[in-house]
Write an enzyme that holds these catalytic residues in place. Sequence first.
Site, PDB file in Angstrom:
ATOM      1  N   TYR A   8       0.834  -1.209   0.000  1.00 43.56           N
ATOM      2  CA  TYR A   8       0.000   0.000   0.000  1.00 43.56           C
ATOM      3  C   TYR A   8       0.866   1.255   0.000  1.00 43.56           C
ATOM      4  CZ  TYR A   8      -3.444  -3.293   2.064  1.00 43.56           C
ATOM      5  OH  TYR A   8      -4.246  -4.357   2.356  1.00 43.56           O
ATOM      6  N   HIS A  66       0.415 -11.597   3.678  1.00 42.09           N
ATOM      7  CA  HIS A  66      -0.618 -10.915   2.886  1.00 42.09           C
ATOM      8  C   HIS A  66      -1.459 -11.890   2.046  1.00 42.09           C
ATOM      9  CE1 HIS A  66      -1.411  -6.657   1.168  1.00 42.09           C
ATOM     10  NE2 HIS A  66      -2.506  -7.355   1.180  1.00 42.09           N
TER      11      HIS A  66
HETATM   12  N1  LIG Z   1      -5.573  -8.091   3.059  1.00 41.33           N
HETATM   13  C1  LIG Z   1      -5.942  -7.729   1.841  1.00 41.33           C
HETATM   14  O1  LIG Z   1      -5.633  -8.403   0.843  1.00 41.33           O
HETATM   15  C2  LIG Z   1      -6.754  -6.478   1.671  1.00 41.33           C
HETATM   16  C3  LIG Z   1      -7.401  -6.223   0.459  1.00 41.33           C
HETATM   17  C4  LIG Z   1      -8.174  -5.071   0.326  1.00 41.33           C
HETATM   18  C5  LIG Z   1      -8.277  -4.179   1.390  1.00 41.33           C
HETATM   19  N2  LIG Z   1      -7.613  -4.431   2.559  1.00 41.33           N
HETATM   20  C6  LIG Z   1      -7.703  -3.482   3.702  1.00 41.33           C
HETATM   21  O2  LIG Z   1      -9.064  -3.228   4.003  1.00 41.33           O
HETATM   22  C7  LIG Z   1      -9.290  -1.817   4.064  1.00 41.33           C
HETATM   23  C8  LIG Z   1     -10.714  -1.516   3.662  1.00 41.33           C
HETATM   24  O3  LIG Z   1     -11.077  -2.118   2.437  1.00 41.33           O
HETATM   25  P1  LIG Z   1     -11.434  -1.290   1.081  1.00 41.33           P
HETATM   26  O4  LIG Z   1     -10.728  -0.018   1.056  1.00 41.33           O
HETATM   27  O5  LIG Z   1     -11.229  -2.243  -0.025  1.00 41.33           O
HETATM   28  O6  LIG Z   1     -13.022  -1.100   1.151  1.00 41.33           O
HETATM   29  P2  LIG Z   1     -14.086  -0.436   2.149  1.00 41.33           P
HETATM   30  O7  LIG Z   1     -13.487  -0.094   3.446  1.00 41.33           O
HETATM   31  O8  LIG Z   1     -15.257  -1.375   2.103  1.00 41.33           O
HETATM   32  O9  LIG Z   1     -14.546   0.884   1.373  1.00 41.33           O
HETATM   33  C9  LIG Z   1     -13.793   2.052   1.307  1.00 41.33           C
HETATM   34  C10 LIG Z   1     -14.617   3.087   0.529  1.00 41.33           C
HETATM   35  O10 LIG Z   1     -15.838   3.320   1.223  1.00 41.33           O
HETATM   36  C11 LIG Z   1     -16.018   4.728   1.413  1.00 41.33           C
HETATM   37  N3  LIG Z   1     -16.635   4.922   2.741  1.00 41.33           N
HETATM   38  C12 LIG Z   1     -16.087   4.697   3.957  1.00 41.33           C
HETATM   39  N4  LIG Z   1     -16.948   4.973   4.933  1.00 41.33           N
HETATM   40  C13 LIG Z   1     -18.087   5.397   4.337  1.00 41.33           C
HETATM   41  C14 LIG Z   1     -19.342   5.848   4.816  1.00 41.33           C
HETATM   42  N5  LIG Z   1     -19.614   5.897   6.128  1.00 41.33           N
HETATM   43  N6  LIG Z   1     -20.298   6.230   3.907  1.00 41.33           N
HETATM   44  C15 LIG Z   1     -20.040   6.191   2.574  1.00 41.33           C
HETATM   45  N7  LIG Z   1     -18.857   5.767   2.054  1.00 41.33           N
HETATM   46  C16 LIG Z   1     -17.886   5.370   2.933  1.00 41.33           C
HETATM   47  C17 LIG Z   1     -14.651   5.334   1.350  1.00 41.33           C
HETATM   48  O11 LIG Z   1     -14.753   6.648   0.830  1.00 41.33           O
HETATM   49  P3  LIG Z   1     -14.270   7.944   1.685  1.00 41.33           P
HETATM   50  O12 LIG Z   1     -12.789   7.875   1.712  1.00 41.33           O
HETATM   51  O13 LIG Z   1     -14.842   9.075   0.920  1.00 41.33           O
HETATM   52  O14 LIG Z   1     -14.868   7.806   3.065  1.00 41.33           O
HETATM   53  C18 LIG Z   1     -13.935   4.426   0.366  1.00 41.33           C
HETATM   54  O15 LIG Z   1     -14.172   4.842  -0.967  1.00 41.33           O
HETATM   55  C19 LIG Z   1      -8.214  -1.217   3.143  1.00 41.33           C
HETATM   56  O16 LIG Z   1      -7.920   0.109   3.497  1.00 41.33           O
HETATM   57  C20 LIG Z   1      -7.023  -2.154   3.396  1.00 41.33           C
HETATM   58  O17 LIG Z   1      -6.331  -1.704   4.549  1.00 41.33           O
HETATM   59  C21 LIG Z   1      -6.883  -5.570   2.719  1.00 41.33           C
END
Ligand SMILES: NC(=O)c1ccc[n+]([C@@H]2O[C@H](COP(=O)([O-])OP(=O)(O)OC[C@H]3O[C@@H](n4cnc5c(N)ncnc54)[C@H](OP(=O)(O)O)[C@@H]3O)[C@@H](O)[C@H]2O)c1
Length: 234
Positions: A8, A66
């Site tokens: 990241y 990961h």
């Molecule tokens: N281990 C792995 O392989 C792996 C893979 C993918 C992700 N991850 C981790 O998981 C974390 C989260 O996953 P993700 O980023 O894929 O998806 P997520 O958390 O489901 O969604 C993030 C999105 O949702 C929006 N959001 C957040 N809160 C909100 C709310 N209350 N109302 C409306 N929209 C909202 C954010 O926009 P705003 O910024 O505008 O709030 C952003 O665009 C990542 O940051 C990463 O650290 C790990």
Amino acid sequence: MIDTAQSYDNEKIVGEAAHESSIPREGLFITTKIQDKHQGRASTIESLNDSLSKLKMDYVDLLLIHWPNMEKFDLSLETWQTLIELKHQGKTRAIGVSNYTQDVIQKTIDASGVIPSINQVEFHPFLYQEDLLSYCKSKGIRIQAYSPILRAKRTEDQPLQTLAKKYSKTPVQIILRWHIEHGTIPIPRSSTRQHMMENIDIFDYSLNECEIEAMDAMDEDFRLIHPAKAPDAW
Ligand SMILES: NC(=O)c1ccc[n+]([C@@H]2O[C@H](COP(=O)([O-])OP(=O)(O)OC[C@H]3O[C@@H](n4cnc5c(N)ncnc54)[C@H](OP(=O)(O)O)[C@@H]3O)[C@@H](O)[C@H]2O)c1
């Protein structure tokens, strides 16, 4: 709790922010991960040292593999055994895995005798991995849910809208509460303060059994992230 990873490219900036803030180190929970290209003993040790130096910290709270190496289980096992060593050395407080299936977790436990604390996987109502969740619960492994709100892409769906009205919450808050009811740990990402405040404001109500079941039924086995896209995608 801040989820970082080498891929990241956020460790340096998180380290800088942590040092600039007045929050003591023990008030933070920092996760990082070992990228697939750094699997294997020497590379894993070097990789964590590099992460710690970017974070300007002498330990992380959680260190994850990961992705399991798709072709070589022995390589992922060697990485896991190195994580066990690193935990003994105090360089991480807890160790776990990410994107592991039940089979790979079981093989890892059988070969090492050590149970991961966490399996970080994609998990949300549209990908309700019930079997993986119940297996992990039976082993005392906590599921940490990534993409827990499916990036807010399906907030118009029912029953989210109805439940949001009933509880005077947003559909995103309803999804996050569903995680809490199932004992999964959602890690929503947000770059806006308003969303962050909203995402933590889910501890003053609960969903009943029928409502949880109605949300379980939203499952479509829908994945944002496929193993074929990994590890370059994430
Ligand atoms: N281990 C792995 O392989 C792996 C893979 C993918 C992700 N991850 C981790 O998981 C974390 C989260 O996953 P993700 O980023 O894929 O998806 P997520 O958390 O489901 O969604 C993030 C999105 O949702 C929006 N959001 C957040 N809160 C909100 C709310 N209350 N109302 C409306 N929209 C909202 C954010 O926009 P705003 O910024 O505008 O709030 C952003 O665009 C990542 O940051 C990463 O650290 C790990």
